[in-house]
Enzyme design. Structure first.
Site, PDB file in Angstrom:
ATOM      1  N   LEU A   1     -35.623  -3.073  -1.835  1.00  0.00           N
ATOM      2  CA  LEU A   1     -34.581  -3.616  -2.700  1.00  0.00           C
ATOM      3  C   LEU A   1     -35.244  -4.295  -3.896  1.00  0.00           C
ATOM      4  CD1 LEU A   1     -31.571  -4.495  -3.194  1.00  0.00           C
ATOM      5  CD2 LEU A   1     -32.047  -6.468  -1.716  1.00  0.00           C
ATOM      6  N   HIS A   2     -35.116  -3.681  -5.080  1.00  0.00           N
ATOM      7  CA  HIS A   2     -35.752  -4.311  -6.239  1.00  0.00           C
ATOM      8  C   HIS A   2     -35.077  -4.007  -7.566  1.00  0.00           C
ATOM      9  CE1 HIS A   2     -37.303  -0.274  -6.977  1.00  0.00           C
ATOM     10  NE2 HIS A   2     -37.582  -0.672  -8.198  1.00  0.00           N
ATOM     11  N   ARG A   3     -34.186  -3.006  -7.614  1.00  0.00           N
ATOM     12  CA  ARG A   3     -33.686  -2.530  -8.907  1.00  0.00           C
ATOM     13  C   ARG A   3     -32.793  -3.579  -9.570  1.00  0.00           C
ATOM     14  NH1 ARG A   3     -33.913   2.471 -11.384  1.00  0.00           N
ATOM     15  NH2 ARG A   3     -34.993   3.291  -9.567  1.00  0.00           N
TER      16      ARG A   3
ATOM     17  N   ARG B   1     -39.818 -10.013  -7.316  1.00  0.00           N
ATOM     18  CA  ARG B   1     -38.662 -10.258  -8.168  1.00  0.00           C
ATOM     19  C   ARG B   1     -37.401 -10.503  -7.347  1.00  0.00           C
ATOM     20  NH1 ARG B   1     -35.972  -6.738 -10.459  1.00  0.00           N
ATOM     21  NH2 ARG B   1     -34.807  -7.248 -12.303  1.00  0.00           N
TER      22      ARG B   1
ATOM     23  N   ASP C   1     -33.041   1.224  -3.107  1.00  0.00           N
ATOM     24  CA  ASP C   1     -32.488   1.451  -4.442  1.00  0.00           C
ATOM     25  C   ASP C   1     -33.569   2.008  -5.368  1.00  0.00           C
ATOM     26  OD1 ASP C   1     -34.017  -0.814  -4.876  1.00  0.00           O
ATOM     27  OD2 ASP C   1     -32.344  -2.101  -5.472  1.00  0.00           O
TER      28      ASP C   1
END
Length: 353
Positions: A202-204, A235, A276
């Site tokens: 999960l990073h977008r 992030r 993602d």
């Protein structure tokens, strides 16, 4: 032939590795790392594991707003190009590093080669979509991973210099899969059995920068009944803190980001992957693991059309339903990403063979 290659983020290190191996046998490559991914775990480890030569230039741009980051890269890449005077510039994918490199070269009349050309999500709100479209329109060589990508370019009036090369990520997975099996100890370290766990990434920005979407995804993660592993992007960690969200599910192991070989082992051995990431969607396809994509659209439309990948957006209900019910018979799936020899085809075209 002298080629300047610009990379800056994890997926590009992976894509560059097979091409660099072939390119350096027949030409000269100058490797430029923009520093877009500047954390050691997100950057240095990939050069070590994938046997990519150390960058000739490290620009240390780091994390900034899109405009500031792209502008800083543009100026610094231009300096390198003026000094090195290459025959062409090679870029990968759709990051700010990709666009900055392509623009710097185009303005200096240096031919641009774009690996992973022609991908489209048709969502212009995504920074990646802008980056890939603009890069394609200034490139001399456009190396497409699939027939779909070729058609997208045709629809935009781009036919010259377009080559169906196949996907360099398939080259990378084929090359590194056995190495990961031998070298990675991630399964034993986390006490995981093959095909017994979910893998989550999960990073977008469309998810992490939107508190409503991120809250829905975290709600789904917190309701998972399956054992799961989540290598947490720095992030994303920051955004969870900012929005006061917590992953508080004893079934979910939240771990530090992992290197490529560990990630490959987790992907190959997962029973399903929730992501993602564009790259992870393909790696799931290559590993023959069902993929649940927490986005509203994907540039890898082939995976959805073939039924190996399900788009669920950020709805916690859709995510949980897919975890429970989504299955794939990979025996029925054709190989749409080439034959694993994309790097050789790309270098051959660059060399004019």
């Amino acid at each position: 032939m002298k080629v300047v290659t610009v990379v800056g983020a994890r997926p590009q290190f992976i894509k560059a590795a097979p091409v660099s191996r072939v390119l350096r046998k027949v030409g000269q490559e100058i490797l430029v790392h923009t520093g877009q991914h500047y954390d050691k775990v997100m950057s240095d480890v990939f050069f070590e594991e994938l046997n990519i030569p150390r960058p000739d230039y490290h620009l240390h741009v780091g994390s900034k707003s899109h405009g500031e980051q792209t502008g800083a890269m543009l100026a610094k890449v231009e300096e390198v190009l003026l000094k090195e005077k290459p025959d062409c510039l090679l870029v990968y994918g759709d990051t700010n590093s990709t666009l900055a490199g392509a623009l710097a070269a185009a303005k200096l009349h240096i031919p641009v080669a774009h690996v992973e050309a022609g991908l489209r999500s048709f969502n212009r709100r995504m920074p990646e979509e802008i980056n890939r479209v603009l890069t394609d329109h200034v490139s001399k060589w456009l190396f497409c991973p699939t027939e779909t990508a070729v058609h997208h370019l045709q629809n935009e009036g781009i036919t010259a210099g377009v080559h169906l090369s196949g996907d360099v990520m398939l080259d990378a997975v084929n090359y590194n899969r056995k190495l990961a099996e031998q070298e990675s100890k991630i399964l034993s370290r986390l006490n995981l059995e093959p095909s017994s766990f979910l893998l989550i990434t999960l990073h977008r920005a469309e998810n992490t920068d939107d508190p409503k979407r991120l809250k829905e995804i975290v709600q789904a993660i917190n309701q998972l009944e399956d054992q799961a592993v989540l290598p947490l992007h720095p992030r994303t960690y920051g955004k969870l803190e900012q929005y006061q969200l917590e992953i508080a599910n004893p079934n979910v192991m939240v771990i530090e980001p992992v290197g490529y070989l560990d990630m490959l082992q987790l992907e190959v051995n997962a029973k399903k992957i929730l992501t993602d990431s564009g790259g992870v969607q393909k790696e799931a396809f290559f590993a023959q693991v069902p993929c649940i994509t927490m986005r509203d659209e994907t540039e890898w439309t082939e995976t959805v059309e073939l039924g190996t990948n399900r788009l669920v957006g950020a709805s916690h209900k859709e995510i949980l339903h897919a975890v429970s019910h989504f299955t794939v018979d990979f025996a029925q799936i054709p190989p749409v990403f080439g034959d694993g020899k994309a790097a050789e085809k790309i270098v051959s075209q660059l060399m004019g063979e």
